[in-house]
Design an enzyme around this catalytic site. Structure first.
Site, PDB file in Angstrom:
ATOM      1  N   PHE A 258     -63.908  13.451  29.245  1.00  0.00           N
ATOM      2  CA  PHE A 258     -64.828  13.912  28.210  1.00  0.00           C
ATOM      3  C   PHE A 258     -65.090  12.763  27.228  1.00  0.00           C
ATOM      4  O   PHE A 258     -64.159  12.062  26.829  1.00  0.00           O
ATOM      5  CB  PHE A 258     -64.269  15.127  27.467  1.00  0.00           C
ATOM      6  CG  PHE A 258     -65.289  15.772  26.587  1.00  0.00           C
ATOM      7  CD1 PHE A 258     -66.296  16.551  27.131  1.00  0.00           C
ATOM      8  CD2 PHE A 258     -65.276  15.560  25.217  1.00  0.00           C
ATOM      9  CE1 PHE A 258     -67.263  17.127  26.322  1.00  0.00           C
ATOM     10  CE2 PHE A 258     -66.250  16.131  24.404  1.00  0.00           C
ATOM     11  CZ  PHE A 258     -67.245  16.912  24.963  1.00  0.00           C
TER      12      PHE A 258
ATOM     13  N   ASP B  59     -55.562  17.090  27.309  1.00  0.00           N
ATOM     14  CA  ASP B  59     -56.632  17.769  26.577  1.00  0.00           C
ATOM     15  C   ASP B  59     -56.860  19.108  27.276  1.00  0.00           C
ATOM     16  O   ASP B  59     -57.246  19.159  28.448  1.00  0.00           O
ATOM     17  CB  ASP B  59     -57.908  16.919  26.604  1.00  0.00           C
ATOM     18  CG  ASP B  59     -59.031  17.512  25.764  1.00  0.00           C
ATOM     19  OD1 ASP B  59     -59.019  18.730  25.497  1.00  0.00           O
ATOM     20  OD2 ASP B  59     -59.955  16.759  25.396  1.00  0.00           O
TER      21      ASP B  59
ATOM     22  N   TYR C  35     -63.167  26.613  19.821  1.00  0.00           N
ATOM     23  CA  TYR C  35     -64.466  27.288  19.849  1.00  0.00           C
ATOM     24  C   TYR C  35     -64.977  27.614  21.244  1.00  0.00           C
ATOM     25  O   TYR C  35     -66.040  28.215  21.386  1.00  0.00           O
ATOM     26  CB  TYR C  35     -65.517  26.462  19.099  1.00  0.00           C
ATOM     27  CG  TYR C  35     -65.682  25.031  19.576  1.00  0.00           C
ATOM     28  CD1 TYR C  35     -66.438  24.716  20.692  1.00  0.00           C
ATOM     29  CD2 TYR C  35     -65.084  23.992  18.877  1.00  0.00           C
ATOM     30  CE1 TYR C  35     -66.584  23.415  21.117  1.00  0.00           C
ATOM     31  CE2 TYR C  35     -65.235  22.679  19.291  1.00  0.00           C
ATOM     32  CZ  TYR C  35     -65.985  22.390  20.406  1.00  0.00           C
ATOM     33  OH  TYR C  35     -66.119  21.093  20.823  1.00  0.00           O
ATOM     34  N   LYS C  36     -64.242  27.264  22.285  1.00  0.00           N
ATOM     35  CA  LYS C  36     -64.683  27.594  23.635  1.00  0.00           C
ATOM     36  C   LYS C  36     -64.096  28.953  24.025  1.00  0.00           C
ATOM     37  O   LYS C  36     -64.496  29.980  23.497  1.00  0.00           O
ATOM     38  CB  LYS C  36     -64.285  26.480  24.605  1.00  0.00           C
ATOM     39  CG  LYS C  36     -64.908  25.117  24.286  1.00  0.00           C
ATOM     40  CD  LYS C  36     -64.522  24.083  25.308  1.00  0.00           C
ATOM     41  CE  LYS C  36     -64.901  22.667  24.898  1.00  0.00           C
ATOM     42  NZ  LYS C  36     -66.344  22.453  24.699  1.00  0.00           N
TER      43      LYS C  36
ATOM     44  N   ARG D 264     -74.324  23.970  34.989  1.00  0.00           N
ATOM     45  CA  ARG D 264     -72.936  24.391  34.767  1.00  0.00           C
ATOM     46  C   ARG D 264     -72.913  25.828  34.252  1.00  0.00           C
ATOM     47  O   ARG D 264     -73.674  26.193  33.358  1.00  0.00           O
ATOM     48  CB  ARG D 264     -72.263  23.453  33.755  1.00  0.00           C
ATOM     49  CG  ARG D 264     -70.754  23.615  33.681  1.00  0.00           C
ATOM     50  CD  ARG D 264     -70.140  22.609  32.718  1.00  0.00           C
ATOM     51  NE  ARG D 264     -70.442  22.940  31.330  1.00  0.00           N
ATOM     52  CZ  ARG D 264     -69.741  22.492  30.287  1.00  0.00           C
ATOM     53  NH1 ARG D 264     -68.713  21.678  30.488  1.00  0.00           N
ATOM     54  NH2 ARG D 264     -70.073  22.821  29.063  1.00  0.00           N
TER      55      ARG D 264
END
Length: 406
Positions: free
Chosen positions: A124, A193, A218-219, A365
């Site tokens: 990422f 992560d 927040y995911k 995605r």
């Protein structure tokens, strides 16, 4: 599968009532909870309580009376079971990027004489950028290696290995225990992560003997846009590692207001500035959506949703290529398909009410959040995608010219 068969799966789903914990807009199939979790129904009232009563009426007294001062550790204790950690090994603070910086710098300081951070290309971006920023001073090197050669890249010069457990583009998942063992065998610390893992796939940091971890709120944790992140430090390392950001909230006695810094002996040493109370309130409400939920059942449903989507898309959508692992034990809770015109296809799909996202150069995605996604929605999403591709409706300047697909 027929639509009725998908509905039958929903009727038999033991987790189906969890959807009632969320406020989802009518006419939208939301398959992007891996980027931003949906709004829990309890969040607006919890935020109002924090703003109107705790802040509005309690004022400064609410640091004590409403427990604001303990929020970073109280909320962290609710994340701990989702990642296989002890409550006193986690704290909620800052953003994922800031927490990566803290732990990378702490790991480098704990391994004097070693100057290499190992990671993979295509990790990422913020993970790579934070490592590159640290290396810009000239004393540290960032070494990248393809994931199938990561272990070969770890030698006596490596201080820390930093990897994302579930890859943000493809959902490919590392064997956490195996890579951790290899890193530690070479004398390095292992930093994971968990941003695309926590709340979606089984994570057991304790069983993997992990050293360090970060993750966002927040995911899948449904904490809202920009929610505070979390970090993990294994109990055995806590006396050794110290945050490089020595802010006042990480002090052993912050309200004595001494001139010299002394780190708190607990995980609070990783705090920096004043905790973001509004964000913590929203994150706490998001974590409540997991109350009473069996993590094993949650993961099984997420993978069943993904399996259904893969089967339907491959049956109905020629021109798409699966870019995620087919074997469920090797992937997280999202699926990517490649299409040469992925950007306009996703833009057109969003316009049709199916919200996924695009990751360049060519990936569509789709995230499957088992707390609120249904089998019928997944079936319908594949059907709408097939119709869109067959009609060519995506090949329109409106979609090609759209500035951004999330």
């Amino acid at each position: 599968m027929t639509r009725d068969e998908a509905r039958a799966l929903d009727a038999a789903d033991p987790l189906r009532r969890l959807r009632e914990r969320f406020a989802l807009p009518e006419g939208v199939i939301y398959l992007d909870g891996n980027s931003l979790g949906a709004l829990p129904r309890a969040t607006p009232a919890r935020m109002a309580e924090t703003v109107e009563r705790e802040w509005g009426e309690g004022l400064i007294r609410s640091w004590n009376d409403a427990g604001w001062i303990d929020a970073p550790t109280r909320v962290a204790a609710k994340i701990a079971p989702l990642i296989g950690a002890k409550p006193d090994e986690v704290v909620v603070a800052d953003s994922t990027s800031v927490n990566l910086y803290k732990l990378l710098m702490a790991a480098l300081a704990a391994r004097p004489g070693r100057r290499v951070i190992v990671t993979e290309p295509g990790n990422f971006p913020t993970d790579l950028y934070m490592a590159q920023g640290i290396a810009a001073g000239g004393q540290v090197e960032v070494r990248t290696a393809p994931r199938d050669r990561i272990i070969e890249a770890i030698d006596e010069t490596v201080a820390v290995v930093m990897l994302t457990h579930v890859h943000y583009r493809t959902a490919e998942m590392f064997d956490m225990a195996a890579v951790t063992t290899a890193a530690q065998g070479a004398g390095a610390l292992m930093l994971w992560d968990l941003s695309h893992s926590a709340g979606a796939v089984p994570v057991d940091l304790g069983a993997a003997n992990a050293d360090l971890a970060v993750g966002c709120g927040y995911k899948y944790l449904n904490g809202g846009p920009g929610a505070p992140a979390f970090l993990y430090v294994a109990e055995r390392h806590q006396a050794l590692l110290t945050s490089p950001l020595t802010g006042w909230m990480g002090h052993a006695a912050p309200f004595e207001f001494g001139d010299d810094y002394a780190p708190c002996p607990t995980m609070r040493r990783w705090l920096c500035g004043t905790p973001p109370i509004l964000g913590l309130a929203a994150l706490e409400a998001g974590l409540a959506t997991f109350d009473g939920v069996d993590p094993t059942a949650l993961y099984a449903k997420g993978q069943a949703l993904a399996d259904l989507f893969v089967a339907e898309v491959e049956a109905k959508c020629p021109g798409l290529t699966l870019a995620s692992p087919r074997e469920r034990t090797q992937r997280g809770s999202h699926i990517s398909f490649a299409h040469t015109d992925g950007f306009p296809v996703m833009a057109a799909l969003i316009a049709r009410g199916v919200i996924g996202d695009f990751r360049g150069p060519d990936l569509l995605r789709f995230g499957f959040t088992p707390l609120y996604t249904s089998f019928e929605e997944v079936w319908r999403a594949a059907d709408i995608l097939a119709d869109l591709l067959a009609s060519g409706a995506w090949d329109d300047e409106r979609y090609r010219a759209r500035g951004k697909v999330t």
